[in-house]
Scaffold this motif. Structure first.
Motif, PDB file in Angstrom:
ATOM      1  N   CYS A 268      12.558   5.755  11.302  1.00 36.72           N
ATOM      2  CA  CYS A 268      11.230   5.690  11.910  1.00 36.72           C
ATOM      3  C   CYS A 268      11.070   4.446  12.783  1.00 36.72           C
ATOM      4  CB  CYS A 268      10.126   5.762  10.853  1.00 36.72           C
ATOM      5  SG  CYS A 268      10.015   4.321   9.775  1.00 36.72           S
ATOM      6  N   PHE A 269      11.961   3.465  12.629  1.00 37.11           N
ATOM      7  CA  PHE A 269      11.934   2.263  13.458  1.00 37.11           C
ATOM      8  C   PHE A 269      12.934   2.336  14.617  1.00 37.11           C
ATOM      9  CE2 PHE A 269      10.678  -0.434   9.508  1.00 37.11           C
ATOM     10  CZ  PHE A 269       9.386   0.047   9.582  1.00 37.11           C
ATOM     11  N   SER A 270      13.921   3.224  14.518  1.00 40.86           N
ATOM     12  CA  SER A 270      14.970   3.250  15.531  1.00 40.86           C
ATOM     13  C   SER A 270      15.003   4.519  16.384  1.00 40.86           C
ATOM     14  CB  SER A 270      16.336   3.060  14.867  1.00 40.86           C
ATOM     15  OG  SER A 270      16.583   4.100  13.946  1.00 40.86           O
ATOM     16  N   ASN A 271      14.442   5.610  15.904  1.00 41.25           N
ATOM     17  CA  ASN A 271      14.508   6.882  16.609  1.00 41.25           C
ATOM     18  C   ASN A 271      13.125   7.273  17.123  1.00 41.25           C
ATOM     19  OD1 ASN A 271      15.270   9.331  17.597  1.00 41.25           O
ATOM     20  ND2 ASN A 271      15.567  10.307  15.599  1.00 41.25           N
ATOM     21  N   ASN A 272      12.850   6.967  18.391  1.00 39.45           N
ATOM     22  CA  ASN A 272      11.556   7.275  19.018  1.00 39.45           C
ATOM     23  C   ASN A 272      10.389   6.707  18.190  1.00 39.45           C
ATOM     24  OD1 ASN A 272       9.916   8.323  20.996  1.00 39.45           O
ATOM     25  ND2 ASN A 272       9.839  10.371  20.099  1.00 39.45           N
ATOM     26  N   PRO A 273      10.387   5.395  17.960  1.00 35.43           N
ATOM     27  CA  PRO A 273       9.404   4.794  17.054  1.00 35.43           C
ATOM     28  C   PRO A 273       8.006   4.685  17.649  1.00 35.43           C
ATOM     29  CG  PRO A 273      10.714   3.078  18.055  1.00 35.43           C
ATOM     30  CD  PRO A 273      11.288   4.387  18.529  1.00 35.43           C
ATOM     31  N   SER A 274       7.035   4.788  16.769  1.00 35.46           N
ATOM     32  CA  SER A 274       5.636   4.511  17.112  1.00 35.46           C
ATOM     33  C   SER A 274       4.947   4.038  15.835  1.00 35.46           C
ATOM     34  CB  SER A 274       4.935   5.753  17.664  1.00 35.46           C
ATOM     35  OG  SER A 274       4.698   6.693  16.627  1.00 35.46           O
ATOM     36  N   ILE A 275       3.843   3.358  16.009  1.00 35.54           N
ATOM     37  CA  ILE A 275       3.072   2.903  14.843  1.00 35.54           C
ATOM     38  C   ILE A 275       2.662   4.114  14.007  1.00 35.54           C
ATOM     39  CG2 ILE A 275       0.917   1.818  14.105  1.00 35.54           C
ATOM     40  CD1 ILE A 275       2.576  -0.326  15.176  1.00 35.54           C
ATOM     41  N   LYS A 276       2.132   5.129  14.669  1.00 37.46           N
ATOM     42  CA  LYS A 276       1.612   6.305  13.955  1.00 37.46           C
ATOM     43  C   LYS A 276       2.697   7.017  13.155  1.00 37.46           C
ATOM     44  CE  LYS A 276      -0.948  10.572  14.592  1.00 37.46           C
ATOM     45  NZ  LYS A 276      -1.581  11.499  15.524  1.00 37.46           N
ATOM     46  N   SER A 277       3.842   7.278  13.784  1.00 38.19           N
ATOM     47  CA  SER A 277       4.900   8.006  13.071  1.00 38.19           C
ATOM     48  C   SER A 277       5.494   7.150  11.950  1.00 38.19           C
ATOM     49  CB  SER A 277       5.998   8.459  14.035  1.00 38.19           C
ATOM     50  OG  SER A 277       6.662   7.351  14.607  1.00 38.19           O
ATOM     51  N   SER A 278       5.594   5.849  12.188  1.00 39.76           N
ATOM     52  CA  SER A 278       6.120   4.960  11.151  1.00 39.76           C
ATOM     53  C   SER A 278       5.180   4.907   9.952  1.00 39.76           C
ATOM     54  CB  SER A 278       6.339   3.556  11.713  1.00 39.76           C
ATOM     55  OG  SER A 278       7.326   3.576  12.708  1.00 39.76           O
ATOM     56  N   LEU A 279       3.877   4.814  10.216  1.00 40.17           N
ATOM     57  CA  LEU A 279       2.908   4.786   9.118  1.00 40.17           C
ATOM     58  C   LEU A 279       2.947   6.080   8.319  1.00 40.17           C
ATOM     59  CD1 LEU A 279      -0.151   3.061  10.826  1.00 40.17           C
ATOM     60  CD2 LEU A 279       1.310   2.120   9.026  1.00 40.17           C
ATOM     61  N   THR A 280       3.071   7.210   9.011  1.00 39.05           N
ATOM     62  CA  THR A 280       3.151   8.506   8.325  1.00 39.05           C
ATOM     63  C   THR A 280       4.355   8.527   7.391  1.00 39.05           C
ATOM     64  OG1 THR A 280       2.067   9.630  10.164  1.00 39.05           O
ATOM     65  CG2 THR A 280       3.350  11.003   8.656  1.00 39.05           C
ATOM     66  N   PHE A 281       5.511   8.098   7.895  1.00 41.54           N
ATOM     67  CA  PHE A 281       6.728   8.077   7.081  1.00 41.54           C
ATOM     68  C   PHE A 281       6.581   7.116   5.899  1.00 41.54           C
ATOM     69  CE2 PHE A 281      10.833   6.114   6.080  1.00 41.54           C
ATOM     70  CZ  PHE A 281      11.515   7.237   5.640  1.00 41.54           C
ATOM     71  N   LEU A 282       6.088   5.908   6.156  1.00 45.35           N
ATOM     72  CA  LEU A 282       5.985   4.903   5.103  1.00 45.35           C
ATOM     73  C   LEU A 282       5.005   5.323   4.013  1.00 45.35           C
ATOM     74  CD1 LEU A 282       6.046   1.696   7.313  1.00 45.35           C
ATOM     75  CD2 LEU A 282       7.872   2.537   5.822  1.00 45.35           C
ATOM     76  N   ARG A 283       3.944   6.016   4.387  1.00 43.17           N
ATOM     77  CA  ARG A 283       2.968   6.470   3.387  1.00 43.17           C
ATOM     78  C   ARG A 283       3.542   7.568   2.494  1.00 43.17           C
ATOM     79  NH1 ARG A 283      -1.347   5.969   7.916  1.00 43.17           N
ATOM     80  NH2 ARG A 283      -2.253   3.947   7.398  1.00 43.17           N
ATOM     81  N   LYS A 284       4.489   8.344   3.024  1.00 43.87           N
ATOM     82  CA  LYS A 284       5.080   9.444   2.256  1.00 43.87           C
ATOM     83  C   LYS A 284       6.348   9.029   1.509  1.00 43.87           C
ATOM     84  CE  LYS A 284       3.438  13.116   5.284  1.00 43.87           C
ATOM     85  NZ  LYS A 284       3.829  14.238   6.156  1.00 43.87           N
ATOM     86  N   THR A 285       6.857   7.828   1.794  1.00 47.06           N
ATOM     87  CA  THR A 285       8.150   7.417   1.258  1.00 47.06           C
ATOM     88  C   THR A 285       8.021   6.066   0.558  1.00 47.06           C
ATOM     89  OG1 THR A 285       9.041   8.489   3.241  1.00 47.06           O
ATOM     90  CG2 THR A 285      10.596   7.270   1.869  1.00 47.06           C
ATOM     91  N   PRO A 286       7.745   6.093  -0.745  1.00 47.51           N
ATOM     92  CA  PRO A 286       7.485   4.840  -1.465  1.00 47.51           C
ATOM     93  C   PRO A 286       8.605   3.797  -1.378  1.00 47.51           C
ATOM     94  CG  PRO A 286       6.906   6.725  -2.821  1.00 47.51           C
ATOM     95  CD  PRO A 286       7.585   7.258  -1.600  1.00 47.51           C
ATOM     96  N   TRP A 287       9.874   4.217  -1.426  1.00 47.81           N
ATOM     97  CA  TRP A 287      10.964   3.238  -1.376  1.00 47.81           C
ATOM     98  C   TRP A 287      11.009   2.529  -0.024  1.00 47.81           C
ATOM     99  CZ3 TRP A 287      14.500   3.917   2.444  1.00 47.81           C
ATOM    100  CH2 TRP A 287      14.683   5.200   2.946  1.00 47.81           C
ATOM    101  N   ALA A 288      10.686   3.237   1.055  1.00 48.09           N
ATOM    102  CA  ALA A 288      10.683   2.619   2.384  1.00 48.09           C
ATOM    103  C   ALA A 288       9.493   1.665   2.521  1.00 48.09           C
ATOM    104  CB  ALA A 288      10.631   3.688   3.463  1.00 48.09           C
ATOM    105  N   ARG A 289       8.345   2.083   2.008  1.00 45.40           N
ATOM    106  CA  ARG A 289       7.164   1.215   2.039  1.00 45.40           C
ATOM    107  C   ARG A 289       7.439  -0.071   1.262  1.00 45.40           C
ATOM    108  NH1 ARG A 289       0.910   2.731   1.441  1.00 45.40           N
ATOM    109  NH2 ARG A 289       0.108   0.622   1.296  1.00 45.40           N
ATOM    110  N   THR A 290       8.112   0.052   0.138  1.00 42.72           N
ATOM    111  CA  THR A 290       8.450  -1.122  -0.666  1.00 42.72           C
ATOM    112  C   THR A 290       9.322  -2.085   0.131  1.00 42.72           C
ATOM    113  OG1 THR A 290       8.268   0.136  -2.716  1.00 42.72           O
ATOM    114  CG2 THR A 290       9.573  -1.885  -2.802  1.00 42.72           C
ATOM    115  N   GLN A 291      10.278  -1.573   0.890  1.00 40.40           N
ATOM    116  CA  GLN A 291      11.127  -2.436   1.713  1.00 40.40           C
ATOM    117  C   GLN A 291      10.302  -3.197   2.745  1.00 40.40           C
ATOM    118  OE1 GLN A 291      14.333  -0.218   3.485  1.00 40.40           O
ATOM    119  NE2 GLN A 291      15.445  -0.049   1.553  1.00 40.40           N
TER     120      GLN A 291
END
Length: 86
Positions: free
Chosen positions: A45-68
Motif C-alpha cells: 500500500c506504500f509502494s504500489n500506486n500509494p495514496s492516503i485513502k488506500s493506505s488507510l483502508t488497508f491499515l484499518r483492515k490489517t492489524p499487523w500492518a497497522r501495528t508496524q
C-alpha cells in the motif's frame, strides 16, 4: 480490571489523541513521501500506486500492518514533536 474514566488523559499511551490518518501523515512528512516510507515498512500500500485513502483502508483492515506503522511512529517519537495542547 481497572478502567480509566473516559475523559482522563492517557499519559502512558503515546498514540492517545492521534488518529491513524494523522500518524500516517506525520510518517510521510518525516520520511519525505511514500517511497522512503515503503523502504522503512515494506507494504504494497506504500509502494504500489500509494495514496492516503488506500493506505488507510488497508491499515484499518490489517492489524499487523497497522501495528508496524504505530510502532515506527512511537520509535521515531513523532508524538513528542507534535505535542497536543491539553
Amino acid at each position: 480490571m481497572a478502567t480509566q474514566a473516559p475523559n482522563q488523559p492517557q499519559h502512558n499511551n503515546p498514540l492517545h489523541g492521534f488518529t491513524l490518518q494523522q500518524i500516517l501523515e506525520l510518517l510521510l512528512e518525516q520520511h519525505g513521501g511514500f517511497a522512503p516510507l515503503a523502504k522503512q515498512i515494506p507494504l504494497k500500500c506504500f509502494s504500489n500506486n500509494p495514496s492516503i485513502k488506500s493506505s488507510l483502508t488497508f491499515l484499518r483492515k490489517t492489524p499487523w500492518a497497522r501495528t508496524q506503522v504505530e510502532e515506527l511512529f512511537i520509535k521515531l517519537k513523532l508524538y513528542q514533536k507534535t505535542q497536543k495542547s491539553e
